[in-house]
Design a protein around this motif. Sequence first.
Motif, mmCIF file in Angstrom:
data_model
loop_
_atom_site.group_PDB
_atom_site.id
_atom_site.type_symbol
_atom_site.label_atom_id
_atom_site.label_comp_id
_atom_site.label_asym_id
_atom_site.label_seq_id
_atom_site.Cartn_x
_atom_site.Cartn_y
_atom_site.Cartn_z
ATOM 1 N N ASN A 108 0.999 -1.257 0.055
ATOM 2 C CA ASN A 108 -0.164 -0.122 -0.004
ATOM 3 C C ASN A 108 0.691 1.407 -0.028
ATOM 4 O O ASN A 108 0.399 2.265 -0.522
ATOM 5 N N LEU A 139 -12.245 -4.260 -14.925
ATOM 6 C CA LEU A 139 -12.107 -4.033 -13.410
ATOM 7 C C LEU A 139 -10.740 -3.385 -12.894
ATOM 8 O O LEU A 139 -10.817 -2.699 -12.191
ATOM 9 N N ILE A 140 -9.684 -3.933 -13.706
ATOM 10 C CA ILE A 140 -8.256 -3.340 -13.309
ATOM 11 C C ILE A 140 -8.580 -1.768 -13.463
ATOM 12 O O ILE A 140 -7.960 -1.217 -12.698
ATOM 13 N N GLY A 148 -10.402 -0.120 -11.109
ATOM 14 C CA GLY A 148 -9.419 -0.100 -9.684
ATOM 15 C C GLY A 148 -8.614 1.119 -9.940
ATOM 16 O O GLY A 148 -8.240 1.914 -8.860
ATOM 17 N N GLY A 175 -10.500 4.406 -9.515
ATOM 18 C CA GLY A 175 -10.868 4.379 -8.204
ATOM 19 C C GLY A 175 -9.608 4.857 -7.318
ATOM 20 O O GLY A 175 -10.134 5.644 -6.369
ATOM 21 N N GLU A 176 -8.585 4.436 -7.503
ATOM 22 C CA GLU A 176 -7.511 4.976 -6.758
ATOM 23 C C GLU A 176 -7.054 6.368 -6.644
ATOM 24 O O GLU A 176 -6.918 7.011 -5.691
#
Length: 322
Positions: free
Chosen positions: A225, A289-290, A293, A296-297
Motif C-alpha cells: 500500500n 475491473l483493473i 480500480g 478508483g485509486e
Amino acid sequence: MTHQHGTQLTGHVQLSLVIPVFNEAATIDLFIARITDVFKDETLIGLEMVFVNDGSTDTTLDLLLERQQTDSRLRIVDLSRNFGKEAALTAGLQTATGQVVVPIDVDLQDPPEVILEMIALWREGYEVVLGHRVSRKTDSWAKQTSANWFYRLHNKIAEQHLPENVGDFRLMDRCVVDALQTLPESRRFMKGLFAWVGFRTTHVNYERLERVAGASKFNGWRLWNFALEGITSFSTEPLRIWTYLGLFVSLISFSFAIFIILRTLISGVDLPGYASLMVAVTFLGGLQLIGIGVLGEYLGRTYIESKRRPVYLVRRVYDPKD
C-alpha cells in the motif's frame, strides 16, 4: 561567517532529531544512550530530540515522560491516535526548531554517527544530505526485490525521481523544512515530497544495521500500500497506460472481427466453441475491473484531499519547560 541559505560554515549548530515512535518501549533507552554518546560535545552541536508518539498502546509515552524529567533535550508530541509514520514525520518536522533537522528511526538501524558527516557536508553549503544505504543485506530477499522494482517503476513513470536506497534518514536545512511545511496535501508520501522540494543535495554512504530491539511495524501488505501511495502521489501515468491498453485491446478485437467476417464469407458459416468466447469475455472483464480500480485509486485520493482534513491531531505537546 554564514552561507546565504543559512548554513553556518563554522561555530555552533542547533540540531533537531525527529523520531516517530509506535510501541517502541524496548528501544527508547538504547536510542537515547547512543545519541547522548554521539553528541556529548554540546559546544559544537546543540541537540533537540522530538519524539512523536504515534498512538502507542504500550508504555512508550510513559517511558518518554519519565526520561524527559532528567533530560531537557526531549520534546514529546503525543498524537491523538495512530496516524501512520508519514503523518508522524510531518508532525515532527512542524514541531522541530533546529537549524538542521534529521528524521531518524528509534531502532538505530541508521547509525547516529553518520549525522556528524552530514553536518560537515551541510557546513560546506549543501541544504540536503541524504543517507544512502550501500547495501540492503539486513532486508529479506522479498523486501530487497520489491524495493528495487518499486524504485525502477516509480522513476520510470514519475516526473520526480526518487534516489534509490535512500529512506527518510537525511539532514535538511531549516529552509528545506520550511518549504515542506508549505505543501498542503493530506495524503503524504514523504519520500516523494522530500525529493520534490529539491534544493542543493548530496549524500553520504553508510551500512544499515540490524534493529537493536523490537520488531518492524511494516508487513508485506503495508509495504504494498505504501508503494501504491508513492506511485499514485507523483504520477498519472497508470491512467495513461490503461488508455493505451484499452486502445490496443480494441484494435485486436476489431482485427479479429474482420478476420471472422472474411473467413465466414470465404468458407461459410463457422460456429466456434464457447471456450474461446469465455476466455475473451473474462479477459476483457478483468481488464475493465483493473482499469476501474486504477481510476478508483485516483478518485479516492481526490475525494480524501477535497475534505481538507488535517494530517494529524495532537493530544498534547510535552515541552521540558512544562
